[in-house]
Design a protein around this motif. Structure first.
Motif, PDB file in Angstrom:
ATOM      1  N   MET A   1       0.821  -1.213   0.000  1.00 25.30           N
ATOM      2  CA  MET A   1       0.000   0.000   0.000  1.00 25.30           C
ATOM      3  C   MET A   1       0.850   1.256   0.000  1.00 25.30           C
ATOM      4  O   MET A   1       0.494   2.260  -0.606  1.00 25.30           O
ATOM      5  N   GLU A   2       1.965   1.195   0.719  1.00 29.21           N
ATOM      6  CA  GLU A   2       2.940   2.280   0.674  1.00 29.21           C
ATOM      7  C   GLU A   2       4.266   1.687   0.212  1.00 29.21           C
ATOM      8  O   GLU A   2       4.717   0.681   0.758  1.00 29.21           O
ATOM      9  N   LYS A   3       4.854   2.318  -0.759  1.00 34.74           N
ATOM     10  CA  LYS A   3       6.083   1.793  -1.346  1.00 34.74           C
ATOM     11  C   LYS A   3       7.277   2.248  -0.515  1.00 34.74           C
ATOM     12  O   LYS A   3       7.803   3.348  -0.680  1.00 34.74           O
ATOM     13  N   THR A   4       7.706   1.389   0.428  1.00 36.16           N
ATOM     14  CA  THR A   4       8.869   1.689   1.257  1.00 36.16           C
ATOM     15  C   THR A   4       9.795   0.481   1.262  1.00 36.16           C
ATOM     16  O   THR A   4       9.365  -0.654   1.027  1.00 36.16           O
ATOM     17  N   ASP A   5      11.069   0.723   1.559  1.00 32.93           N
ATOM     18  CA  ASP A   5      12.037  -0.375   1.630  1.00 32.93           C
ATOM     19  C   ASP A   5      11.645  -1.360   2.729  1.00 32.93           C
ATOM     20  O   ASP A   5      11.765  -2.583   2.556  1.00 32.93           O
ATOM     21  N   GLU A   6      11.172  -0.833   3.860  1.00 32.63           N
ATOM     22  CA  GLU A   6      10.792  -1.706   4.977  1.00 32.63           C
ATOM     23  C   GLU A   6       9.650  -2.640   4.584  1.00 32.63           C
ATOM     24  O   GLU A   6       9.684  -3.843   4.887  1.00 32.63           O
TER      25      GLU A   6
ATOM     26  N   GLU B   1       8.838  -3.666   1.572  1.00 31.74           N
ATOM     27  CA  GLU B   1       9.325  -4.655   0.604  1.00 31.74           C
ATOM     28  C   GLU B   1      10.160  -5.737   1.290  1.00 31.74           C
ATOM     29  O   GLU B   1      10.071  -6.916   0.955  1.00 31.74           O
ATOM     30  N   GLU B   2      10.953  -5.330   2.272  1.00 34.70           N
ATOM     31  CA  GLU B   2      11.753  -6.306   3.022  1.00 34.70           C
ATOM     32  C   GLU B   2      10.851  -7.261   3.803  1.00 34.70           C
ATOM     33  O   GLU B   2      11.101  -8.470   3.852  1.00 34.70           O
ATOM     34  N   ASN B   3       9.790  -6.727   4.411  1.00 33.41           N
ATOM     35  CA  ASN B   3       8.867  -7.566   5.173  1.00 33.41           C
ATOM     36  C   ASN B   3       8.074  -8.506   4.271  1.00 33.41           C
ATOM     37  O   ASN B   3       7.791  -9.651   4.652  1.00 33.41           O
ATOM     38  N   ARG B   4       7.743  -8.019   3.082  1.00 32.83           N
ATOM     39  CA  ARG B   4       7.020  -8.872   2.135  1.00 32.83           C
ATOM     40  C   ARG B   4       7.913 -10.027   1.682  1.00 32.83           C
ATOM     41  O   ARG B   4       7.488 -11.188   1.626  1.00 32.83           O
ATOM     42  N   ALA B   5       9.168  -9.722   1.388  1.00 31.43           N
ATOM     43  CA  ALA B   5      10.108 -10.783   1.003  1.00 31.43           C
ATOM     44  C   ALA B   5      10.325 -11.763   2.160  1.00 31.43           C
ATOM     45  O   ALA B   5      10.421 -12.973   1.950  1.00 31.43           O
ATOM     46  N   ALA B   6      10.339 -11.231   3.382  1.00 32.76           N
ATOM     47  CA  ALA B   6      10.629 -12.062   4.549  1.00 32.76           C
ATOM     48  C   ALA B   6       9.513 -13.066   4.827  1.00 32.76           C
ATOM     49  O   ALA B   6       9.791 -14.220   5.184  1.00 32.76           O
ATOM     50  N   ILE B   7       8.241 -12.661   4.668  1.00 31.77           N
ATOM     51  CA  ILE B   7       7.147 -13.592   4.970  1.00 31.77           C
ATOM     52  C   ILE B   7       7.106 -14.718   3.931  1.00 31.77           C
ATOM     53  O   ILE B   7       6.858 -15.878   4.257  1.00 31.77           O
ATOM     54  N   TRP B   8       7.418 -14.375   2.688  1.00 33.61           N
ATOM     55  CA  TRP B   8       7.471 -15.421   1.657  1.00 33.61           C
ATOM     56  C   TRP B   8       8.671 -16.352   1.872  1.00 33.61           C
ATOM     57  O   TRP B   8       8.574 -17.567   1.671  1.00 33.61           O
ATOM     58  N   GLU B   9       9.789 -15.792   2.308  1.00 30.56           N
ATOM     59  CA  GLU B   9      10.959 -16.616   2.593  1.00 30.56           C
ATOM     60  C   GLU B   9      10.696 -17.528   3.792  1.00 30.56           C
ATOM     61  O   GLU B   9      11.157 -18.679   3.821  1.00 30.56           O
ATOM     62  N   TYR B  10       9.944 -17.030   4.777  1.00 29.46           N
ATOM     63  CA  TYR B  10       9.590 -17.843   5.940  1.00 29.46           C
ATOM     64  C   TYR B  10       8.797 -19.069   5.504  1.00 29.46           C
ATOM     65  O   TYR B  10       9.073 -20.191   5.937  1.00 29.46           O
ATOM     66  N   LEU B  11       7.812 -18.850   4.636  1.00 28.67           N
ATOM     67  CA  LEU B  11       7.018 -19.962   4.119  1.00 28.67           C
ATOM     68  C   LEU B  11       7.902 -20.939   3.328  1.00 28.67           C
ATOM     69  O   LEU B  11       7.790 -22.163   3.479  1.00 28.67           O
ATOM     70  N   LYS B  12       8.802 -20.404   2.520  1.00 27.06           N
ATOM     71  CA  LYS B  12       9.673 -21.237   1.689  1.00 27.06           C
ATOM     72  C   LYS B  12      10.584 -22.113   2.539  1.00 27.06           C
ATOM     73  O   LYS B  12      10.790 -23.298   2.243  1.00 27.06           O
ATOM     74  N   GLN B  13      11.138 -21.527   3.603  1.00 27.35           N
ATOM     75  CA  GLN B  13      12.037 -22.276   4.481  1.00 27.35           C
ATOM     76  C   GLN B  13      11.289 -23.339   5.279  1.00 27.35           C
ATOM     77  O   GLN B  13      11.816 -24.429   5.518  1.00 27.35           O
ATOM     78  N   LYS B  14      10.065 -23.027   5.697  1.00 26.04           N
ATOM     79  CA  LYS B  14       9.272 -23.972   6.479  1.00 26.04           C
ATOM     80  C   LYS B  14       8.806 -25.156   5.650  1.00 26.04           C
ATOM     81  O   LYS B  14       8.794 -26.301   6.112  1.00 26.04           O
ATOM     82  N   ASN B  15       8.385 -24.861   4.407  1.00 28.07           N
ATOM     83  CA  ASN B  15       7.811 -25.928   3.584  1.00 28.07           C
ATOM     84  C   ASN B  15       7.918 -25.518   2.114  1.00 28.07           C
ATOM     85  O   ASN B  15       7.022 -24.849   1.582  1.00 28.07           O
ATOM     86  N   PRO B  16       8.983 -25.907   1.435  1.00 32.53           N
ATOM     87  CA  PRO B  16       9.201 -25.488   0.044  1.00 32.53           C
ATOM     88  C   PRO B  16       8.054 -25.883  -0.888  1.00 32.53           C
ATOM     89  O   PRO B  16       7.694 -25.117  -1.790  1.00 32.53           O
TER      90      PRO B  16
END
Length: 342
Positions: free
Chosen positions: A280-285, A287-302
């Protein structure tokens, strides 16, 4: 044993809690077989605590006022569940209410379960979005998904629509099922109702659906947790809840393929919401959080990551570039108007 325990989390709820409690008292129908647990979650800005005590004094065998330090909605639900003595357990938020005619049918079924050695695990009814200030209502039912008027299991269910999920509003659990599961919702966190209708599902073996408009879900207060601006401000809590749901699906033994598909779709929806609010707001933080939640899912269960990432919901809302960001936001606002969820 009481037939049902209603837990009513209250936090500065003086302006509207009476209507809720009155609707719950109507469920008793002279049977003296319900209990209402008014959980005052550290209210300080109004006389919620005094109102709760007054209700207990008026109905001492039915209503219990429980006062606790502020811990948030999940903490209040936990306290209600820990104190529940009914065979069934239902959470009713203090600004919502239950329909008297619908509950007459629901209570009749629950009372029949009191005579059985193996009562139904989860009872389901419809809920209604009540946009009081607009004078509109939207009924959310499950007639296309569940058999009506018979006990069934997950393999007897049909396909949920994309916007169709079980919410806290629509379910009544067998109390012992939740207590045996050790269900604990996180404190000081909004949106924990998603965990409440997600984590217990693999333990649910039997269900019963009544096609009645049971729960009236009030929408319209500016301070409500589903208000878009508030949801954006609390996006960190949305991420916290979603991580717990990822863990729950990763750890659970899900025997039914239909239940697995439903939980996959629910998790996909939660990931979609995370992505949308983080764009909704284009900020570095963000984008980092969006990448992090997807990476969390990937690490837990590819494998689960691939399946969630490739759903239509998440393909559309995660298209890179500014055009992709605008597409995701536009899709969200269209869904808002169609389904009237906030």
């Amino acid at each position: 044993m009481k037939t049902i325990s209603f837990a009513v989390p209250c936090y500065n709820s003086a302006a509207y809690m009476d209507k809720c409690i009155e609707s719950l008292l109507a469920c008793d129908e002279g049977k003296n077989d319900i209990e209402i647990l008014i959980v005052d979650d550290g209210s300080t800005k109004d006389n919620t605590a005094e109102i709760a005590d007054a209700w207990q004094e008026k109905y001492p065998g039915t209503i219990r006022a429980i006062h606790k330090p502020n811990g948030g909605h999940g903490s209040a639900v936990n306290t209600g569940l820990a104190n529940a003595e009914g065979r069934y357990f239902k959470v009713v938020d203090s600004d919502d209410w239950l329909d008297k005619d619908a509950m007459h049918e629901v209570m009749a079924y629950l009372r029949r379960q009191m005579e059985l050695a193996e009562p139904t695990d989860m009872v389901i009814g419809n809920y209604v979005y009540e946009k009081v200030h607009e004078g509109t209502r939207t009924v959310m039912g499950y007639k296309n998904v569940f058999p009506v008027g018979e006990e069934f299991g997950w393999d007897d269910t049909k396909h949920f629509h994309q916007s169709q999920y079980l919410l806290m509003h629509s379910v009544i659990y067998r109390t012992e099922l939740l207590q045996d599961l050790g269900l604990k919702l996180p404190e000081h966190t909004f949106y924990v109702d998603n965990i409440f209708v997600f984590k217990p599902l693999p333990s649910v073996r039997t269900m019963y659906y009544l096609d009645v408009d049971m729960y009236r879900y009030f929408i319209g207060r500016e301070d409500q947790s589903v208000n878009e601006k508030i949801m954006y401000a609390r996006r960190d809590q949305q991420l916290r809840v979603t991580r717990i749901m990822i863990d729950a699906m990763n750890d659970a033994e899900i025997e039914s393929k239909k239940l697995e598909r439903y939980m996959l779709n629910y998790l996909s929806m939660m990931m979609c919401i995370c992505s949308i609010f983080l764009r909704m707001e284009k900020t570095d933080e963000n984008e980092e959080n969006r990448a992090a939640i997807w990476e969390y899912l990937k690490q837990k269960n590819p494998e689960l990551y691939k399946r969630v990432k490739n759903t239509a919901l998440n393909w559309g809302t995660n298209i890179p570039t500014e055009a992709g960001r605008q597409f995701g936001l536009a899709a969200y606002h269209i869904a808002q108007k169609i389904f009237k969820f906030n």
